[in-house]
Design a protein around this motif. Structure first.
Motif, short mmCIF file in Angstrom:
data_model
loop_
_atom_site.label_atom_id
_atom_site.label_comp_id
_atom_site.label_asym_id
_atom_site.label_seq_id
_atom_site.Cartn_x
_atom_site.Cartn_y
_atom_site.Cartn_z
N GLY A 176 0.74 -1.36 -0.23
CA GLY A 176 0.19 0.05 0.05
C GLY A 176 0.82 1.39 -0.05
O GLY A 176 0.16 2.28 -0.16
N ALA A 177 2.03 1.15 0.34
CA ALA A 177 2.96 2.35 0.47
C ALA A 177 3.50 2.59 -1.06
O ALA A 177 3.70 1.72 -1.71
CB ALA A 177 4.04 2.22 1.49
N ASP A 178 3.86 3.94 -1.29
CA ASP A 178 4.28 4.26 -2.68
C ASP A 178 5.65 4.00 -2.61
O ASP A 178 6.35 4.50 -1.55
CB ASP A 178 4.13 5.80 -2.77
CG ASP A 178 4.52 6.39 -3.94
OD1 ASP A 178 3.81 6.37 -5.06
OD2 ASP A 178 5.89 6.85 -4.23
N HIS A 179 6.59 3.38 -3.61
CA HIS A 179 7.77 2.97 -3.58
C HIS A 179 8.65 4.00 -3.61
O HIS A 179 9.62 3.92 -2.81
CB HIS A 179 7.91 2.13 -4.69
CG HIS A 179 9.66 1.42 -4.81
ND1 HIS A 179 9.81 0.24 -4.10
CD2 HIS A 179 10.54 1.60 -5.26
CE1 HIS A 179 10.97 0.04 -4.02
NE2 HIS A 179 11.52 0.87 -4.99
N ALA A 180 8.50 5.20 -4.36
CA ALA A 180 9.46 6.13 -4.53
C ALA A 180 9.29 6.93 -3.10
O ALA A 180 10.40 7.24 -2.74
CB ALA A 180 9.02 7.13 -5.65
N VAL A 181 8.57 7.05 -2.43
CA VAL A 181 8.28 7.85 -0.98
C VAL A 181 9.11 7.05 -0.17
O VAL A 181 9.73 7.55 0.77
CB VAL A 181 6.82 8.07 -0.78
CG1 VAL A 181 6.69 8.59 0.82
CG2 VAL A 181 6.08 8.94 -1.55
N PHE A 182 8.84 5.64 -0.07
CA PHE A 182 9.37 4.59 0.66
C PHE A 182 10.85 4.82 0.68
O PHE A 182 11.59 4.86 1.66
CB PHE A 182 8.69 3.12 0.43
CG PHE A 182 9.74 2.18 1.13
CD1 PHE A 182 9.74 1.88 2.19
CD2 PHE A 182 10.54 1.59 0.07
CE1 PHE A 182 10.69 0.89 2.95
CE2 PHE A 182 11.14 0.37 0.54
CZ PHE A 182 11.36 0.01 1.80
N LEU A 183 11.30 4.93 -0.58
CA LEU A 183 12.89 4.86 -0.87
C LEU A 183 13.56 6.19 -0.45
O LEU A 183 14.35 5.99 0.08
CB LEU A 183 13.02 4.45 -2.59
CG LEU A 183 14.43 4.24 -2.70
CD1 LEU A 183 15.02 2.92 -2.22
CD2 LEU A 183 14.51 4.14 -4.26
N ALA A 184 12.79 6.97 -0.85
CA ALA A 184 13.30 8.41 -0.45
C ALA A 184 13.50 8.58 1.02
O ALA A 184 14.49 8.86 1.65
CB ALA A 184 12.50 9.44 -0.88
N GLU A 185 12.34 8.03 1.75
CA GLU A 185 12.54 8.27 3.24
C GLU A 185 13.42 7.17 3.88
O GLU A 185 14.15 7.52 4.92
CB GLU A 185 11.01 7.86 3.77
CG GLU A 185 10.05 9.15 3.74
CD GLU A 185 8.68 8.81 4.26
OE1 GLU A 185 7.80 9.49 4.11
OE2 GLU A 185 8.36 7.67 4.88
N LEU A 186 13.55 6.10 3.29
CA LEU A 186 14.38 5.19 3.69
C LEU A 186 15.79 5.69 3.65
O LEU A 186 16.83 5.52 4.64
CB LEU A 186 14.42 3.91 3.13
CG LEU A 186 15.36 2.52 3.46
CD1 LEU A 186 15.16 2.30 4.87
CD2 LEU A 186 15.41 1.62 2.47
N LEU A 187 16.36 6.26 2.32
CA LEU A 187 17.59 6.77 2.07
C LEU A 187 18.17 7.91 3.18
O LEU A 187 19.08 7.93 3.66
CB LEU A 187 17.91 7.24 0.83
CG LEU A 187 17.83 6.03 -0.40
CD1 LEU A 187 17.59 6.84 -1.58
CD2 LEU A 187 18.91 5.27 -0.20
N GLU A 188 16.98 8.72 3.22
CA GLU A 188 17.25 9.83 4.35
C GLU A 188 17.62 9.30 5.78
O GLU A 188 18.64 9.66 6.25
CB GLU A 188 15.84 10.82 4.79
CG GLU A 188 15.33 11.50 3.67
CD GLU A 188 16.05 12.81 3.35
OE1 GLU A 188 16.79 13.30 4.20
OE2 GLU A 188 15.65 13.45 2.36
N SER A 189 16.76 8.17 6.20
CA SER A 189 17.20 7.59 7.35
C SER A 189 18.37 6.95 7.61
O SER A 189 19.00 6.84 8.80
CB SER A 189 15.76 6.71 7.90
OG SER A 189 15.94 5.49 7.18
N LEU A 190 18.97 6.38 6.48
CA LEU A 190 20.02 5.52 6.69
C LEU A 190 21.28 6.57 6.65
O LEU A 190 22.38 6.02 7.19
CB LEU A 190 20.37 4.90 5.11
CG LEU A 190 19.33 3.65 4.88
CD1 LEU A 190 19.73 2.95 3.67
CD2 LEU A 190 19.48 2.67 6.18
N GLN A 191 21.23 7.86 6.46
CA GLN A 191 22.35 8.79 6.67
C GLN A 191 22.18 9.44 8.05
O GLN A 191 23.23 10.28 8.01
CB GLN A 191 22.24 9.94 5.65
CG GLN A 191 22.24 9.18 4.11
CD GLN A 191 23.57 8.59 4.21
OE1 GLN A 191 23.35 7.06 3.92
NE2 GLN A 191 24.76 8.87 3.85
N VAL A 192 21.35 8.98 8.98
CA VAL A 192 21.49 9.60 10.39
C VAL A 192 21.73 8.45 11.32
O VAL A 192 21.04 7.45 11.06
CB VAL A 192 20.31 10.35 10.53
CG1 VAL A 192 20.45 10.84 11.85
CG2 VAL A 192 19.85 11.21 9.54
#
Ligand SMILES: C[S@@+](CC[C@H](N)C(=O)[O-])C[C@H]1O[C@@H](n2cnc3c(N)ncnc32)[C@H](O)[C@@H]1O
Length: 421
Positions: free
Chosen positions: A148-164
């Motif tokens: 149900g989640a949008d793949h592009a949004v999921f990926l963008a949020e995941l990449l942000e979180s991996l950098q912190v």
């Protein structure tokens, strides 16, 4: 402090970052290598140790943009530091000046979203970079968004979180988390109660052995996402559980605590070093209803009655740990994902027979590739009509929820005896 002293420290930091990178590329965890280096140099002060460690990890975390320390030297160290610190420390200023690197008048590299930062870093480095360059090429392709989640949004949020780098999470045992957090603060540790009744978030980097010495075994280090696994197992008083891939025992100890001194947990892992670590933790925690042994969970477990519940916290590509261990992302390959997938299905197929009819099987992985998460759960259910998904369904714990690591957890139920399958 003189420029030559600052430069000396910057060069030590650069050398530490290079050694840590080399060790990580050779297969050794970066944090272990860093600890070894710092132990060898008792003469380093605490501020220097923090600076050396921070720089080494910044270089690993931003490597997809900066390149390797081995090849890029000072430019990589300065770039990675500027991505994490708006105001560079004097050592980095000295290193930049000595290397002819012009620092931005106002450093905006740590500001804004990852795509915005990519644009600014491209200008700084003089070549284009993209957010997805921060993970191996295969990752965006193989990752799965929750249903149900949008793949592009999921990926963008995941990449942000991996950098912190996420905070350190503690699971508090047998006492209120708020009270323990207050005692930690009184002892100089930057801590606060977390979102769960038994979780504490630690923002500083305390010496853990010192905390155990001060407070005793009233806590375990356990990421917030991992704590969700124990909750979904939800063992009832008196039950017998098997943690088939126990590692150093984070989840096995959680199960024991949830059982509250009743029932029993058997913890097994194929690697003796993990079993030794678990044994040490179990002794420190003072558990009485936890047994452990080395065991390959792809083999039938003889001499044990069927369990009320089995947890398979399977070996995986570990994408969910990449914020805390940025070096791990550069070791994982698409072939590893495939190999993990077949080990996971072999373990699941085997342990399923050890779940009593009506009992639970929990499959969890700290990763988010489709093959290792929903793909694995679906393949298992297709092969085993005697199991069905628990009514609440599978759970994705995402890093943005903590901040913490990521987990996929699929609770499955063995159809009770007597039901048609
Ligand atoms: C994700 S880790 C487990 C982490 C652990 N549950 C915790 O909470 O700390 C996966 C573990 O599976 C173990 N493993 C890999 N293959 C295995 C096998 N065939 N049988 C049993 N354990 C295995 C690895 O040694 C590793 O410790």
């Amino acid at each position: 402090m003189t420029v030559s002293l600052l430069l000396r420290r910057a060069r030590i930091a650069l050398d530490v970052a290079r050694q840590v990178e080399e060790a990580a590329d050779g297969g050794a965890p970066a944090d272990r290598k860093l600890t070894t280096i710092l132990r060898r140099h008792r003469e380093y002060g605490s501020r220097d140790r923090r600076f050396y460690g921070d720089l080494a990890f910044s270089c690993l975390r931003w490597r997809g943009w900066t390149g390797t320390v081995r090849e890029g030297g000072a430019l990589v160290a300065v770039g990675a530091h500027l991505l994490d610190h708006a105001e560079p420390v004097p050592e980095i200023r000295a290193l930049a000046e000595d290397s002819g690197i012009v620092l931005p008048a106002e450093n905006r590299l740590p500001v804004g979203s990852l795509p915005e930062r990519a644009v600014r870093f491209s200008e700084f480095a003089g070549r284009p970079v993209r957010p997805e360059d921060l993970v191996p090429e295969w990752a965006p392709r193989l990752l799965a968004a929750p249903p149900g989640a949008d793949h592009a949004v999921f990926l963008a949020e995941l990449l942000e979180s991996l950098q912190v780098r996420p905070p350190l999470w503690l699971r508090v045992r047998g006492r209120p988390a708020g009270e323990f957090a207050a005692e930690l603060r009184a002892a100089g540790v930057d801590a606060e109660a977390g979102p769960r009744a038994d979780s504490v978030r630690v923002l500083s980097r305390p010496h853990l052995e010192e905390l155990y010495r001060l407070f005793g075994p009233c806590f375990e280090v356990q990421d917030l996402a991992s704590q969700a696994v124990g909750d979904l197992c939800g063992p009832a008083a008196g039950e017998r559980w098997w943690d088939a891939c126990s590692g150093a025992g984070g989840k096995a100890l959680h199960l024991v605590d949830l059982l509250g001194g009743t029932g029993e947990v058997l913890a097994t892992d194929v690697r003796p070093v993990m079993v030794d670590q678990l044994a040490r933790r179990a002794r420190r925690a003072g558990t009485s209803n936890l047994r452990w042994r080395r065991f390959d969970a792809r083999k039938p477990l003889a001499g044990e009655a069927p369990f009320d519940g089995v947890l398979v916290d399977a070996p995986c590509s570990g994408v969910g740990t990449w914020s805390r261990s940025p070096d791990a992302r550069w070791r994982e390959t698409e072939e590893h994902v495939r190999a993990n997938t077949s080990v996971q299905s072999a373990i699941l197929a085997n342990v399923a027979d050890h779940v009593r009819p009506g009992g639970k099987l929990l499959y969890s992985v700290c990763t988010l590739t489709r093959a290792e998460t929903t793909g694995q759960a679906e393949a298992f259910l297709a092969a085993r009509p005697d199991f069905s998904p628990a009514p609440a369904g599978a759970v994705f714990r995402l890093p943005s929820e903590g901040p913490c690591g990521a987990m996929f957890i699929a609770p499955l139920l063995r159809v009770a005896a007597g039901r048609e399958s």
